[in-house]
Enzyme design. Structure first.
Site, short mmCIF file in Angstrom:
data_model
loop_
_atom_site.label_atom_id
_atom_site.label_comp_id
_atom_site.label_asym_id
_atom_site.label_seq_id
_atom_site.Cartn_x
_atom_site.Cartn_y
_atom_site.Cartn_z
N ARG A 174 0.85 -1.19 0.00
CA ARG A 174 0.00 0.00 0.00
C ARG A 174 0.88 1.24 0.00
O ARG A 174 2.04 1.20 0.40
CB ARG A 174 -0.89 0.02 1.24
CG ARG A 174 -1.77 -1.23 1.40
CD ARG A 174 -2.45 -1.22 2.76
NE ARG A 174 -3.37 -2.34 2.95
CZ ARG A 174 -3.02 -3.52 3.45
NH1 ARG A 174 -1.75 -3.75 3.80
NH2 ARG A 174 -3.90 -4.49 3.60
N ARG A 194 -1.89 -2.24 -6.55
CA ARG A 194 -1.83 -3.32 -5.57
C ARG A 194 -2.60 -4.55 -6.08
O ARG A 194 -2.13 -5.68 -5.97
CB ARG A 194 -2.42 -2.83 -4.25
CG ARG A 194 -2.53 -3.86 -3.15
CD ARG A 194 -2.91 -3.14 -1.86
NE ARG A 194 -3.51 -4.02 -0.86
CZ ARG A 194 -2.81 -4.79 -0.05
NH1 ARG A 194 -1.49 -4.82 -0.12
NH2 ARG A 194 -3.42 -5.55 0.84
N HIS A 229 -3.18 -9.54 4.50
CA HIS A 229 -4.58 -9.59 4.92
C HIS A 229 -4.77 -10.57 6.07
O HIS A 229 -4.15 -11.64 6.09
CB HIS A 229 -5.48 -10.00 3.75
CG HIS A 229 -5.73 -8.90 2.79
ND1 HIS A 229 -5.69 -9.07 1.43
CD2 HIS A 229 -6.02 -7.58 2.98
CE1 HIS A 229 -5.94 -7.92 0.82
NE2 HIS A 229 -6.14 -7.01 1.74
N TYR A 243 -8.79 -12.64 -5.96
CA TYR A 243 -7.85 -12.61 -7.08
C TYR A 243 -7.73 -14.00 -7.73
O TYR A 243 -7.63 -14.11 -8.95
CB TYR A 243 -6.49 -12.11 -6.61
CG TYR A 243 -6.51 -10.67 -6.21
CD1 TYR A 243 -6.77 -9.67 -7.14
CD2 TYR A 243 -6.32 -10.29 -4.89
CE1 TYR A 243 -6.82 -8.33 -6.77
CE2 TYR A 243 -6.37 -8.96 -4.51
CZ TYR A 243 -6.62 -7.99 -5.45
OH TYR A 243 -6.68 -6.67 -5.09
#
Length: 362
Positions: A206, A303, A326, A335
């Site tokens: 990030r 990202r 995460h 994803y």
């Protein structure tokens, strides 16, 4: 009723607490909102005693309270579980207020704000912003919360925000940049930011994580970066940098990073830390427009690009979860599911090709 030099606190029939304070003329004035606890009400009184001393007070019962002023005070005095709003949250609310709400509704008196005016504002904002943006939903939820407090404070009879589903964010699929587009972005930005763009894309860090990196978080020999500043334990992680990005990162550290082991890796030309809004306006938006990416493209989309490339390279759910930082596998599964959908599309295309007439060899 608790007596204070600067005001009083009383418990209402609803169970909430009302704070009333004495203005310079000796008259009591109710706070612009009620409070969940007596402690919160007393804290508000203490905070506004300074304003009373300076003569900066507003009689919400007798003056015309405009939406913009009321919303600004709402942000300042809002408490969540007894604590002020987080700085990022307060910043977001002020941005939504100043950019998307106040220009249209800011001069409305709170008691004169109608459901019709809110519907008109929301429709125009949605049209102006376009599909795929979460701004209309975020703006609407903020306005609804402000108006609900006004209802609790008995300033208005009912909440004028009554559009069903308006507060639900319906995001379209985020842009998936190509390798060529990512490279074009890296080529377009100033050399100082080239490595940051590539790192955002290939490591999925990030912007806040990249901005917080220090020299001793980067192992140039091992080809890794360690994220130490994170919102959760899962966010603290060591991420391998793809080999083709390492030369760019090494050049950056040598040329632009602050000196010393605790020096920031990414800083502005004058040595200032990266600020999200400044970076977006001065670096990202010009590069995005020059490359021809959609207006709703954000730096954060890089990202997702990195995560998708990792999934294509065969990363498992657990590997993606660890790489992205995460706490749950939900985003990693997203994803992977995207890659499964892509594979199904390829399979269907193969079958379609077989159905086409096959010419004979000459």
């Amino acid at each position: 009723m608790g007596k204070r030099i600067y005001g009083t606190v009383r418990r209402l029939a609803s169970g909430r607490y009302q704070a009333r304070w004495f203005g310079p003329e000796g008259k009591q004035h109710p706070a612009p909102r009620t409070f969940a606890t007596k402690t919160d009400a007393n804290r508000w009184l203490a905070h506004h005693q300074a304003a009373v001393d300076k003569g900066e007070w507003i009689d919400t019962r007798e003056s015309k309270v405009m939406l913009k002023g009321y919303a600004e005070q709402w942000i300042t005095t809002r408490r969540v579980k007894g604590k002020p709003l987080a700085p990022r949250t307060a910043e977001l609310y002020r941005s939504l207020l100043n950019k998307h709400i106040a220009p249209v509704l800011g001069t409305y008196e709170m008691r004169g704000l109608t459901a019709s005016a809110v519907r008109s504002w929301y429709a125009e904002l949605s049209k102006k912003i376009g599909e795929g943006s979460t701004v209309p939903a975020k703006s609407y939820r903020f306005l609804r919360a402000v108006c609900q407090t006004a209802v609790e404070d008995e300033m208005i009879g009912r909440n004028p925000c009554a559009i069903r589903g308006a507060g639900q964010e319906r995001t379209s699929e985020r842009p998936m940049f190509t390798l060529a587009q990512v490279q074009a972005l890296a080529d377009e930005v100033d050399e100082r930011w080239r490595a940051l763009i590539l790192m955002a894309a290939w490591t999925s860090l990030r912007l806040g994580e990249l901005a917080a990196l220090r020299r001793d978080d980067v192992d140039l020999k091992a080809g890794t970066v360690t994220v130490m500043k994170a919102k959760s334990e899962a966010g603290k992680r060591t991420v391998a940098v793809p080999p083709h990005v390492m030369p760019e990162l090494c050049r950056h550290v040598e040329s632009y990073s602050e000196p010393g082991p605790r020096g920031l890796v990414f800083v502005g030309p004058k040595g200032a830390p990266i600020r999200r809004n400044n970076f977006a306006n001065r670096v990202w938006v010009p590069a995005r427009d020059a490359v021809g990416l959609p207006e709703h493209s954000h730096l954060h989309d890089l990202r997702g690009v990195g995560a998708t490339w990792a999934a294509r390279a065969g990363a498992t759910t657990k590997e993606l979860q660890a790489r992205l930082g995460h706490a749950s596998p939900a985003m990693a599964l997203r994803y992977q599911r995207a890659e499964q959908d892509r594979d199904a599309t390829l399979a269907a295309a193969m079958s379609e090709a077989i159905r086409q007439p096959v010419g004979t060899a000459s």
